[in-house]
Design a protein around this motif. Sequence first.
Motif, PDB file in Angstrom:
ATOM      1  N   SER A  27       0.804  -1.211   0.000  1.00  0.00           N
ATOM      2  CA  SER A  27       0.000   0.000   0.000  1.00  0.00           C
ATOM      3  C   SER A  27       0.846   1.274   0.000  1.00  0.00           C
ATOM      4  N   ALA A  28       2.159   1.149  -0.086  1.00  0.00           N
ATOM      5  CA  ALA A  28       3.036   2.317  -0.081  1.00  0.00           C
ATOM      6  C   ALA A  28       2.891   3.095  -1.392  1.00  0.00           C
ATOM      7  N   HIS A  29       3.068   4.392  -1.327  1.00  0.00           N
ATOM      8  CA  HIS A  29       3.020   5.259  -2.496  1.00  0.00           C
ATOM      9  C   HIS A  29       4.175   6.244  -2.406  1.00  0.00           C
ATOM     10  N   GLY A 114       5.056   0.166  -8.403  1.00  0.00           N
ATOM     11  CA  GLY A 114       3.921   0.154  -9.309  1.00  0.00           C
ATOM     12  C   GLY A 114       2.755   1.058  -8.964  1.00  0.00           C
ATOM     13  N   HIS A 115       2.856   1.876  -7.948  1.00  0.00           N
ATOM     14  CA  HIS A 115       1.753   2.761  -7.570  1.00  0.00           C
ATOM     15  C   HIS A 115       1.929   4.150  -8.182  1.00  0.00           C
ATOM     16  N   LYS A 116       0.836   4.720  -8.662  1.00  0.00           N
ATOM     17  CA  LYS A 116       0.842   6.055  -9.247  1.00  0.00           C
ATOM     18  C   LYS A 116       0.419   7.073  -8.195  1.00  0.00           C
ATOM     19  N   THR A 117       1.100   8.200  -8.189  1.00  0.00           N
ATOM     20  CA  THR A 117       0.688   9.326  -7.348  1.00  0.00           C
ATOM     21  C   THR A 117       0.880  10.607  -8.141  1.00  0.00           C
ATOM     22  N   LYS A 118       0.199  11.659  -7.711  1.00  0.00           N
ATOM     23  CA  LYS A 118       0.342  12.946  -8.368  1.00  0.00           C
ATOM     24  C   LYS A 118       0.118  14.043  -7.347  1.00  0.00           C
ATOM     25  N   GLY A 119       0.543  15.231  -7.708  1.00  0.00           N
ATOM     26  CA  GLY A 119       0.360  16.354  -6.812  1.00  0.00           C
ATOM     27  C   GLY A 119       0.706  17.662  -7.495  1.00  0.00           C
ATOM     28  N   SER A 120       0.602  18.717  -6.745  1.00  0.00           N
ATOM     29  CA  SER A 120       0.827  20.056  -7.268  1.00  0.00           C
ATOM     30  C   SER A 120       1.268  20.976  -6.139  1.00  0.00           C
ATOM     31  N   TYR A 121       2.098  21.940  -6.467  1.00  0.00           N
ATOM     32  CA  TYR A 121       2.459  22.968  -5.499  1.00  0.00           C
ATOM     33  C   TYR A 121       2.899  24.214  -6.253  1.00  0.00           C
ATOM     34  N   SER A 122       3.021  25.332  -5.555  1.00  0.00           N
ATOM     35  CA  SER A 122       3.410  26.596  -6.173  1.00  0.00           C
ATOM     36  C   SER A 122       4.584  27.224  -5.431  1.00  0.00           C
ATOM     37  N   PHE A 123       5.319  28.060  -6.163  1.00  0.00           N
ATOM     38  CA  PHE A 123       6.398  28.855  -5.577  1.00  0.00           C
ATOM     39  C   PHE A 123       6.473  30.170  -6.348  1.00  0.00           C
ATOM     40  N   GLN A 124       7.133  31.156  -5.764  1.00  0.00           N
ATOM     41  CA  GLN A 124       7.357  32.454  -6.399  1.00  0.00           C
ATOM     42  C   GLN A 124       8.814  32.520  -6.845  1.00  0.00           C
ATOM     43  N   SER A 125       9.047  33.176  -7.967  1.00  0.00           N
ATOM     44  CA  SER A 125      10.411  33.376  -8.455  1.00  0.00           C
ATOM     45  C   SER A 125      10.682  34.860  -8.554  1.00  0.00           C
TER      46      SER A 125
END
Length: 127
Positions: A27-29, A114-125
């Motif tokens: 169950s690890a991701h 074999g596990h799929k994960t996704k995500g999103s984050y933001s930063f300033q430049s």
Amino acid sequence: MPRSKSFALSLFVVCLLVGASFAGAASAHAKLVSATPAAGSMATPAPTELKLKFSEGVELKFTGVKVVGPKKDAVATGPATLDPKDNTLLIVPFKAALPDGKYTVDWHVLSTDGHKTKGSYSFQSMQ
């Protein structure tokens, strides 16, 4: 308790423990552990690459990163690579200097188990 019942009970307990350990591993991701530039940070000077550190190894062939800039346009990146000594560290170079503004990083990975994960984050430049 007769010896055969004791043995059967012991065998049952061992099977439960082994099964539980496999279930936990299965169950690890791959979770995003850290990023450079970091989520919510102000990057000065502007970064030349992204470094995404995951909780477990990832398969480069099935991994992707999209970066969107302040004008909602896609930022040109070079080919992503894994650190040769650490398959949990994904490196994505930028093809050009980043102008000032907010950037959003969308990522998806396939972990080595074999596990799929996704995500999103933001930063300033900022230059």
